[in-house]
Enzyme design. Sequence first.
Site, short mmCIF file in Angstrom:
data_model
loop_
_atom_site.label_atom_id
_atom_site.label_comp_id
_atom_site.label_asym_id
_atom_site.label_seq_id
_atom_site.Cartn_x
_atom_site.Cartn_y
_atom_site.Cartn_z
N ASN A 122 -1.72 2.04 5.75
CA ASN A 122 -0.87 0.96 5.26
C ASN A 122 -0.48 0.13 6.47
O ASN A 122 0.08 0.67 7.42
CB ASN A 122 0.37 1.59 4.59
N GLY A 123 -0.81 -1.16 6.46
CA GLY A 123 -0.49 -2.00 7.61
C GLY A 123 -1.65 -2.93 7.92
O GLY A 123 -2.57 -3.08 7.11
N GLU A 170 6.82 -15.80 -10.53
CA GLU A 170 6.17 -14.56 -10.08
C GLU A 170 5.75 -13.65 -11.22
O GLU A 170 4.79 -12.90 -11.07
CB GLU A 170 7.03 -13.81 -9.06
N GLU A 220 16.34 -18.86 -7.51
CA GLU A 220 15.98 -17.53 -8.00
C GLU A 220 15.34 -17.63 -9.39
O GLU A 220 14.38 -16.91 -9.69
CB GLU A 220 17.23 -16.63 -8.01
N ARG A 233 3.90 -0.50 -4.78
CA ARG A 233 3.59 -1.00 -3.44
C ARG A 233 2.24 -1.72 -3.38
O ARG A 233 1.88 -2.30 -2.36
CB ARG A 233 3.57 0.17 -2.43
N HIS A 262 15.50 -37.45 -5.63
CA HIS A 262 14.78 -37.83 -4.42
C HIS A 262 13.33 -37.33 -4.44
O HIS A 262 12.74 -37.10 -3.40
CB HIS A 262 15.52 -37.29 -3.19
N LYS A 313 11.71 -16.16 -10.20
CA LYS A 313 11.50 -15.14 -11.23
C LYS A 313 10.42 -15.60 -12.20
O LYS A 313 9.52 -14.84 -12.54
CB LYS A 313 12.78 -14.85 -12.04
N TRP A 364 -2.82 -2.64 -1.63
CA TRP A 364 -2.54 -4.07 -1.79
C TRP A 364 -3.40 -4.73 -0.72
O TRP A 364 -3.17 -4.57 0.48
CB TRP A 364 -1.06 -4.36 -1.56
N LYS A 384 5.80 -4.56 -4.22
CA LYS A 384 7.26 -4.48 -4.14
C LYS A 384 7.77 -4.58 -2.71
O LYS A 384 8.75 -5.23 -2.45
CB LYS A 384 7.70 -3.15 -4.77
N CYS A 391 0.85 -1.18 0.00
CA CYS A 391 0.00 0.00 0.00
C CYS A 391 0.89 1.24 0.00
O CYS A 391 1.91 1.28 0.69
CB CYS A 391 -0.95 0.12 1.18
#
Length: 615
Positions: free
Chosen positions: A100-101, A495, A488, A27, A511, A492, A74, A610, A2
């Site tokens: 925000n929170g 997402e 990574e 955000r 395994h 990438k 968000w 982000k 947010c």
Amino acid sequence: MCGITGYIGARQAAPILLEGLSKLEYRGYDSAGLALLNGSEMDVRKKKGRVSVLAQEVKKHFFDSHLGISHTRWATHGAVTDANAHPHVSSCGNFAMVHNGVIENYENIKSFLLTKGYTFRSQTDSEALVNLIAYHYYKLPENSENRFLESVRRALLHLEGTYGIAVICRMQPDEIIAARKGSPLIIGIGDSERMVSSDVLGFSGRARSVIYLDDGQIAKVTADSCEVVSANNELVPYVTNSVDWELDSAELGSFSTYMEKEIFEQPKVIENAIRGRISDDASTAVLNGLNMTPSEMRQIDRILFCACGTAWHACLVAENLIEKYTRIPVEVEYASEFRYRNAPLDKNTLAFVISQSGETIDTLEALRESRRKGFKTLAITNSVGSTIARESDGGLYQHAGREIGVASTKAFTSQITICILIALYIGRMRDLSFAQGKEIVGALKALPSAVEETLKLAPELKKLAGKYCKYHDFLFLGRLDEFPIALEGALKLKEISYIHAEGYPAAEMKHGPIALVSPECPTLIFANSGDIFNKVISNAQEIKARKGPLIIVTDSPDRFPEGLADDVVVIPKVHESVRPVVSTIPIQLLAYYIAQQLGCDVDKPRNLAKSVTVE
Ligand code: F6R
């Protein structure tokens, strides 16, 4: 998560708020809204969707105003709807607030307020707070000093959870009240104007200087003043900080997305991470930011790294490098687990947190927990003045420039570069010889051009993306230094393209994950020169034997049989210390081009934001 902006001054507030919001969209981008005041008149507009949708709505209804607050969301509590978008307005209609929170005890607050006749229009936790502020306002005597600020302060005393808020009130049309705990909030100072924002970027270059609020502080902001009080209502002296707008440049230039721009910025970014950090004799690193004398450094018996997501992968790279060059045991923890795990730590432990944004709440809390336990805790962050930077005992700035694409790219390679410097620095105090130090320094100096060279693979990877974008599952395999890069790569890809992907140590796939291998599930495997090259090639053979489409990323294409891989991506040969950086480039490019081929919004992938400032 947010983004908040607020404005008070001589200019029209709405265009400034909208410009700020568009800069904060990284955000969160589920919905956006603003509330404007003109005397006691309030205008509130909020819409599901991006800031551009809100901007269209605002354009249709001009409202003359020089004071307002705004928000890009968000979603945490409540679905993505117009009603759940911020600002939230108290049921009396006199207060508007952006938040925000997460308010953990909002249900108790709401139940209490329902008994007092307050009504609710949304399913959010935030609406409970704006009504609680109204409740306290009306409880205070009409002529009480600082009545608006005091009502916010009193409401916040009852809150459990985190917040960055900006509140306006129809009875107080010349002030904004801002407060923070656990979520960032910054006050920007211009010429006879003040702004508030979750991030300096939200000031769009207008602030000459800024005030970073600390947790528990509440500010009364007018066009030409700012008063900050503590949770106990004591006046707090504050410092103003200047802003380096050049570093915060958010222009796309000739690139079509921020992610693409940031991938191609990496040679420069690595240069920036190294600049000024190599000793004159080119045999070690100079890391004054660590705030530790060589003798303190030599007393370290253990190193702990905490982070989240991509930054956590950088910690895994650090673990390999530091253990290899210093022989000091390193532990890597998910920050979100560490903060609650009460992990046993040796007394001579040095802790590091890594965070691009410097605001990730789990990483921040891990830092606080480590410091509470008395451990020296250093930060590697890209955000000057961020909460993590301010609360750590020292650390190293990445100087990577603003990362806006939600998927982290340049921040990751810059974090690894800094970890190489740390491994070199501590290593030279322990096991590494002068000659070995010089070798690593040489590799670091050559790294920007090796990355530049690797970026030339872009057209080839774009072509591969066309071939591989049709699959629904992907495996990424690597061993030792490249295992974190496999993780990574998988992160990438999933997402930004929403393709299911998993990263594994190459030999570990026998395994379990090998069950996924089929003509429908391609594998990308790193096979680079080194002691276990042949072992990795055996792992590749096992995939081929099961008819899995295979991409090999390698610096030694002549060392395995032709025809083993469906596609070979050849990267430059570099010193092993810096190879994780070079190996990262192909996986970033592949993920980027696959997502692009699939028509995904790479800079704003679904459900993500982000900076993760909620638990
Ligand atoms: C993935 C990504 C995230 C972040 C994570 C930590 O591309 O960007 O996984 O790495 O949220 O963020 P910072 O580094 O800001 O603490």
